[in-house]
Design a protein around this motif. Structure first.
Motif, PDB file in Angstrom:
ATOM      1  N   THR A 138      -5.319   5.848   1.589  1.00 18.07           N
ATOM      2  CA  THR A 138      -4.401   4.623   1.431  1.00 18.07           C
ATOM      3  C   THR A 138      -4.631   3.917   0.245  1.00 18.07           C
ATOM      4  OG1 THR A 138      -4.200   4.413   3.750  1.00 18.07           O
ATOM      5  CG2 THR A 138      -3.619   2.263   2.426  1.00 18.07           C
ATOM      6  N   GLN A 170       0.867  -1.203  -0.060  1.00 17.28           N
ATOM      7  CA  GLN A 170       0.132   0.072   0.096  1.00 17.28           C
ATOM      8  C   GLN A 170       0.989   1.274  -0.008  1.00 17.28           C
ATOM      9  OE1 GLN A 170      -2.083  -0.685   3.810  1.00 17.28           O
ATOM     10  NE2 GLN A 170      -0.894   0.635   4.760  1.00 17.28           N
ATOM     11  N   THR A 174       0.284   5.848   0.470  1.00 20.94           N
ATOM     12  CA  THR A 174      -0.407   6.936   1.198  1.00 20.94           C
ATOM     13  C   THR A 174      -0.526   8.135   0.320  1.00 20.94           C
ATOM     14  OG1 THR A 174      -0.009   6.016   3.251  1.00 20.94           O
ATOM     15  CG2 THR A 174      -0.877   8.119   3.091  1.00 20.94           C
TER      16      THR A 174
END
Length: 655
Positions: free
Chosen positions: A284, A261, A263
């Motif tokens: 996210t 992931q 941000t």
């Protein structure tokens, strides 16, 4: 904006008709990166401005071009416009008028639009706009320029809001959305150049990531060893360069690789005064995993276990990252435990883990921290204590607010008069319309053009008032500079390293070595003979011992001292006078390595003290004192944060 050309009689036209020579004109051209991508270059603008200058009968004396530069930047932030402003200050002035293709070239924000136009106007240089054929020497021309400024800023705000809103929407809706820039290592951009571009796993880079995982987790290698292995196998980074420890670690331990992931609008997102994100909440973004959760956990655990957990021997190094070596890398402070002598020292990053793994260290020498910090701090205090030099350092940010204060006060008064007249006109139109109809809509429609012009004038007046306030602020800061200079002479010398680090940061100090580090500093170990004389506070015999001198000291050294002992004594004196190393002394004076042993024994048991006391009648010279530091340059600038008291908030948000 209308493309109809309306000729306006201006001071420029009058001067052209009345003057004995044609007016000298320069063109200022600007395109943003976004405009470049759409195919709008300065070539088209150049053609338009060149034809306009020729049609006016002006002399085209130069062109300034800012390519890929946003219109929201001020003059001081645009390279060629900054040069144009500097050239305008020359005596004799090289040009009379600046020609721009349209209002957007001037700027897209009020501050960026008006500041440099006013600054030129105050010294008698005017701005002409090719689109609609006007300039700022007439009331009508200034009115059209205000409209252009409003249009440019409105257009800029629309573009900005649309862009930011689109990015927020993309981050929320598009799976594995690519939000711009280079993709993280291990990924590629799928659908590049489209609104739906996304991140996909890059097979080659992901294979290398899995290989690194096996080397770290399976074979127990650290990242420096892995980088060496990869470079030896010619498996280089994305740019085709050898891996360094830092580069490899950061790529492999990214959140995309470890957590699957990223941000968007994270800790570096732009926020308002209350700390809330301006353009949208943090999001996210999930990306395809390269490593499984178990593999990521194992890699994290192995990596963390190799990080030094203890920092008991850490010290403050105020110059870390501020010293540039001969190999163009920076010096950083190292722990006492890392040095042979246990002293605080700086080490070139070209000799540690930041270099490409498998390559030779740069060879730059260690530098004694105490000597370097003392010298740099003395120079900093010397500059800060000199009001004139301090003002030179501060010129960059003070210059951002320079201008003709008296002319700006007159400009504000003129704008106040125009606003007053316009308010009276609005009142008159309102009353006249109200006599004919009591319709609020009719009254609003009748005053709408005047209300719009009033809003433009008020915005212009606010901008001029802000500029005046900044001029006055610059004057106040000049006085604070002088006060700071006085304070520096008294209190700065006693600051500890952590306090010095804060000041060096505010001054943006940069130290550049221009020559090699002196030989004694290469090991960090001081000359033992010089150390003895400095500790004793004694000078050194100026020459070799005479027969009479030898007769005095010989009984102190050995029951039956011979010529070898006498040569050792003279060699020790020679070392104290010259600073030569023991190996150089042995080679030049034909003594043996036992000379160093003699000195260690004599200095330890007090014999050497007796020898020197017995020779007080001889001629003496100071003990050799080495050049502790290489030649260097020290640069810096004054940060506005230094000029504000702790209790006074700054307009820029600093304290």
């Amino acid at each position: 904006m209308s493309n109809v050309s309306t000729h306006l009689t201006s001071a420029i036209d009058v001067a052209r008709r009345a003057g004995t020579r044609p007016l000298r004109a320069v063109a200022y051209l600007r395109v943003s990166t976004e405009e470049q991508m759409k195919g709008y270059g300065v070539a088209r603008q150049d053609t338009k401005t060149t034809r306009h200058i020729a049609r006016k009968g002006w002399e085209h004396v130069g062109t300034y071009k800012d390519e890929g530069v946003p219109g929201s930047l001020e003059a001081s932030e645009r390279g060629h416009l900054k040069q144009l402003m500097a050239d305008a200050q020359k005596d004799p002035r090289p040009f009379d008028i600046v020609v721009v293709p349209d209002g957007r070239a001037i700027g897209r924000k009020g501050r960026a639009f008006w500041r440099w136009v006013w600054a030129l106007e105050d010294i008698g240089v005017f701005v002409a706009v090719v689109a609609d054929d006007y300039d700022n020497t007439t009331a009508e021309g200034r009115k059209k320029m205000r409209r252009d400024a409003d249009y440019a800023e409105t257009e800029w705000e629309t573009i900005r809001d649309r862009t930011q809103g689109g990015l927020q929407e993309k981050a929320e809706l598009v799976e594995a959305a690519h939000m711009g820039g280079r993709p993280p290592f291990g990924y590629r951009i799928e659908g590049k150049g489209t609104t739906g571009s996304r991140l996909a796993v890059d097979e080659n880079e992901s294979a290398l990531i899995r290989y690194v995982h096996d080397l770290v987790v399976g074979e127990g290698l650290n990242f420096f060893q892995v980088a060496t292995r990869l470079n030896s196998e010619r498996k280089f980074n994305r740019s085709g360069n050898p891996w360094t420890y830092v580069n490899l670690r950061d790529r492999i331990l990214s959140s995309a690789v470890l957590d699957g992931q990223m941000t968007f609008r994270g800790k570096h997102a732009k926020t308002d005064e209350d700390g809330n994100p301006i353009w949208g909440e943090s999001i996210t973004i999930k990306v395809p995993r390269i490593l499984t959760k178990e593999e990521s956990a194992n890699l994290k655990r192995k990596s963390v276990s190799r990080v030094m957990s203890s920092r008991r021997d850490c010290a403050t190094y105020p110059l870390s990252g501020r010293v540039v070596s001969l190999c163009r890398r920076t010096y950083t402070g190292i722990s006492r435990a890392s040095t042979k002598s246990g002293t605080r020292e700086y080490r070139c990053s070209g000799g540690n883990s930041n270099r490409a793994a498998g390559t030779e260290p740069c060879g730059c020498s260690y530098v004694n921290a105490e000597a370097l910090e003392k010298h740099v701090w003395q120079e900093v205090v010397k500059v800060i204590g000199d009001g004139r030099k301090l003002e030179e350092l501060a010129a960059e940010w003070i210059g951002l607010s320079e201008g003709d204060k008296a002319a700006n006060i007159e400009r504000i008064a003129e704008l106040d008069k125009q606003i007053e007249d316009l308010n009276e006109a609005i009142t008159a139109v309102t009353l006249a319309t109200a006599r004919k109809t009591r319709s609020a809509d009719a009254i609003a429609a009748a005053t709408a053009p005047l209300d719009e012009e009033l809003q433009q004038l008020q915005g212009l007046r606010d901008e001029a008032a802000l500029w005046l306030a900044e001029m006055e602020d610059a004057e106040r800061r000049n006085q604070e500079l002088r006060d700071l200079a006085k304070m520096a002479r008294h209190s700065f010398l006693n600051m500890d390293p952590s306090q010095q680090a804060d000041i060096l940061d505010l001054l943006e100090v940069k130290v550049t070595f221009t020559g090699p580090v002196p030989k004694e500093l290469k090991t960090g170990t001081p000359c033992p003979v010089r150390a003895w004389y400095e500790s004793a506070g004694s000078e050194v015999p100026a020459s070799d011992l005479s027969d009479a001198d030898w007769a005095v000291v010989a009984p102190l050294l050995h029951k039956r001292p011979g010529n070898a002992i006498r040569r050792s004594v003279n060699a020790i004196f020679h070392k104290a006078r010259t600073g030569m190393s023991w190996s150089e002394i042995i080679a030049e004076l034909e003594v043996t390595k036992t000379t160093a042993d003699h000195f260690r024994r004599w200095s330890k048991d007090g014999t050497w003290k007796l020898v020197n006391e017995a020779l007080t009648h001889t001629g003496r010279v100071p003990v050799w004192c080495p050049e502790l530091l290489p030649p260097m340059t020290i640069e810096g600038r004054v940060d506005p944060r230094m000029m504000l008291s702790a209790a006074e908030p700054s307009r820029t948000g600093y304290r």
